[in-house]
Design a protein around this motif. Sequence first.
Motif, short mmCIF file in Angstrom:
data_model
loop_
_atom_site.label_atom_id
_atom_site.label_comp_id
_atom_site.label_asym_id
_atom_site.label_seq_id
_atom_site.Cartn_x
_atom_site.Cartn_y
_atom_site.Cartn_z
N MET A 15 0.81 -1.19 -0.22
CA MET A 15 0.07 -0.17 0.02
C MET A 15 0.83 1.14 -0.09
SD MET A 15 -2.99 1.22 0.08
CE MET A 15 -4.34 2.32 0.65
N ALA A 16 2.10 1.31 0.70
CA ALA A 16 2.84 2.52 0.68
C ALA A 16 3.45 2.78 -0.57
CB ALA A 16 3.95 2.15 1.77
N TRP A 17 3.60 1.72 -1.46
CA TRP A 17 4.21 2.06 -2.87
C TRP A 17 3.11 2.79 -3.63
CZ3 TRP A 17 9.14 2.48 -3.96
CH2 TRP A 17 10.00 1.63 -3.32
N LEU A 18 1.94 2.21 -3.52
CA LEU A 18 0.82 2.94 -4.40
C LEU A 18 0.80 4.35 -3.75
CD1 LEU A 18 -1.42 2.80 -6.24
CD2 LEU A 18 -2.94 1.96 -4.50
N VAL A 19 0.62 4.44 -2.59
CA VAL A 19 0.64 6.26 -2.08
C VAL A 19 1.77 6.84 -2.63
CG1 VAL A 19 0.36 7.23 0.10
CG2 VAL A 19 -0.94 5.44 0.02
N LEU A 20 2.83 6.25 -2.46
CA LEU A 20 4.09 7.08 -2.94
C LEU A 20 3.97 7.39 -4.37
CD1 LEU A 20 6.86 8.02 -2.12
CD2 LEU A 20 7.69 5.72 -2.80
N VAL A 21 3.67 6.52 -5.12
CA VAL A 21 3.24 6.93 -6.67
C VAL A 21 2.21 7.77 -6.86
CG1 VAL A 21 2.67 6.09 -8.97
CG2 VAL A 21 4.31 4.74 -7.48
N VAL A 22 1.18 7.85 -6.09
CA VAL A 22 0.17 9.08 -6.19
C VAL A 22 0.64 10.18 -5.73
CG1 VAL A 22 -2.15 9.40 -5.36
CG2 VAL A 22 -1.89 6.94 -6.16
N SER A 23 1.24 9.96 -4.64
CA SER A 23 1.96 11.41 -4.27
C SER A 23 2.85 11.89 -5.12
CB SER A 23 2.54 10.92 -2.74
OG SER A 23 1.60 10.67 -1.95
N GLY A 24 3.64 11.20 -5.97
CA GLY A 24 4.51 11.62 -6.98
C GLY A 24 3.65 12.19 -8.10
N LEU A 25 2.44 11.77 -8.43
CA LEU A 25 1.72 12.20 -9.45
C LEU A 25 1.18 13.55 -8.98
CD1 LEU A 25 -0.04 9.07 -10.65
CD2 LEU A 25 1.92 10.56 -11.79
N LEU A 26 0.81 13.54 -7.63
CA LEU A 26 0.17 14.96 -7.14
C LEU A 26 1.33 15.98 -7.08
CD1 LEU A 26 -1.76 13.46 -4.10
CD2 LEU A 26 -2.77 14.79 -5.92
N GLU A 27 2.65 15.45 -7.26
CA GLU A 27 3.70 16.48 -7.24
C GLU A 27 3.53 17.32 -8.59
OE1 GLU A 27 8.48 16.88 -6.95
OE2 GLU A 27 7.59 14.99 -6.92
N THR A 28 3.28 16.43 -9.71
CA THR A 28 3.12 16.90 -10.83
C THR A 28 2.15 17.96 -10.94
OG1 THR A 28 3.88 14.94 -11.94
CG2 THR A 28 2.57 16.31 -13.51
N VAL A 29 1.04 17.51 -10.24
CA VAL A 29 -0.23 18.55 -10.32
C VAL A 29 0.14 19.86 -9.66
CG1 VAL A 29 -2.52 18.82 -9.29
CG2 VAL A 29 -1.91 16.46 -10.27
N TRP A 30 0.69 19.92 -8.49
CA TRP A 30 1.24 20.94 -7.82
C TRP A 30 2.09 21.81 -8.94
CZ3 TRP A 30 5.87 22.01 -6.14
CH2 TRP A 30 6.78 20.74 -5.33
N ALA A 31 3.23 21.35 -9.32
CA ALA A 31 3.94 21.97 -10.22
C ALA A 31 3.50 22.63 -11.19
CB ALA A 31 5.24 20.85 -10.80
N VAL A 32 2.51 22.06 -11.86
CA VAL A 32 2.01 22.67 -12.97
C VAL A 32 1.19 23.86 -12.59
CG1 VAL A 32 0.25 22.21 -14.92
CG2 VAL A 32 2.01 20.53 -14.43
N ALA A 33 0.39 23.60 -11.60
CA ALA A 33 -0.59 24.51 -10.88
C ALA A 33 0.27 25.88 -10.34
CB ALA A 33 -1.24 24.11 -9.75
N LEU A 34 1.49 25.48 -9.83
CA LEU A 34 2.27 26.57 -9.46
C LEU A 34 2.64 27.49 -10.56
CD1 LEU A 34 4.14 27.77 -7.53
CD2 LEU A 34 5.85 26.37 -7.91
N ASP A 35 2.94 26.93 -11.78
CA ASP A 35 3.04 27.68 -12.94
C ASP A 35 1.95 28.35 -13.37
OD1 ASP A 35 4.66 28.48 -15.25
OD2 ASP A 35 3.25 26.96 -16.57
#
Length: 104
Positions: free
Chosen positions: A1-21
């Motif tokens: 479960m931790a690995w799935l959460v980690l990958v989803v969290s990484g995808l959310l990093e993409t969301v916040w980076a694009v939103a920051l721009d």
Amino acid sequence: MAWLVLVVSGLLETVWAVALDASRGFTRLWPSVVFGVSLVLSMGGLAYALRTIPVGTGYAVWVGVGVVGTALAGMFFLGEGFSLPKLLCLMLVVVGLVGLKLLH
């Protein structure tokens, strides 16, 4: 479960980076809100995953997923230009991330 959460969290990093721009230095409300919410969720997921995944591996995977996702979003949706060499370099990052998972 931790690995799935980690990958989803990484995808959310993409969301916040694009939103920051898109927030244009926090001058636009909704992209700024998306940035804040996705940042908190991304960090929270990373914190959860690091309860069972070593910090070096977890952080590297989190950042790597975010890097690949953000670069692909830039190439395909933000007009930053696509090239085969860029894609091959991103594939090398993915291979490294898979290697970290397999060696964990």
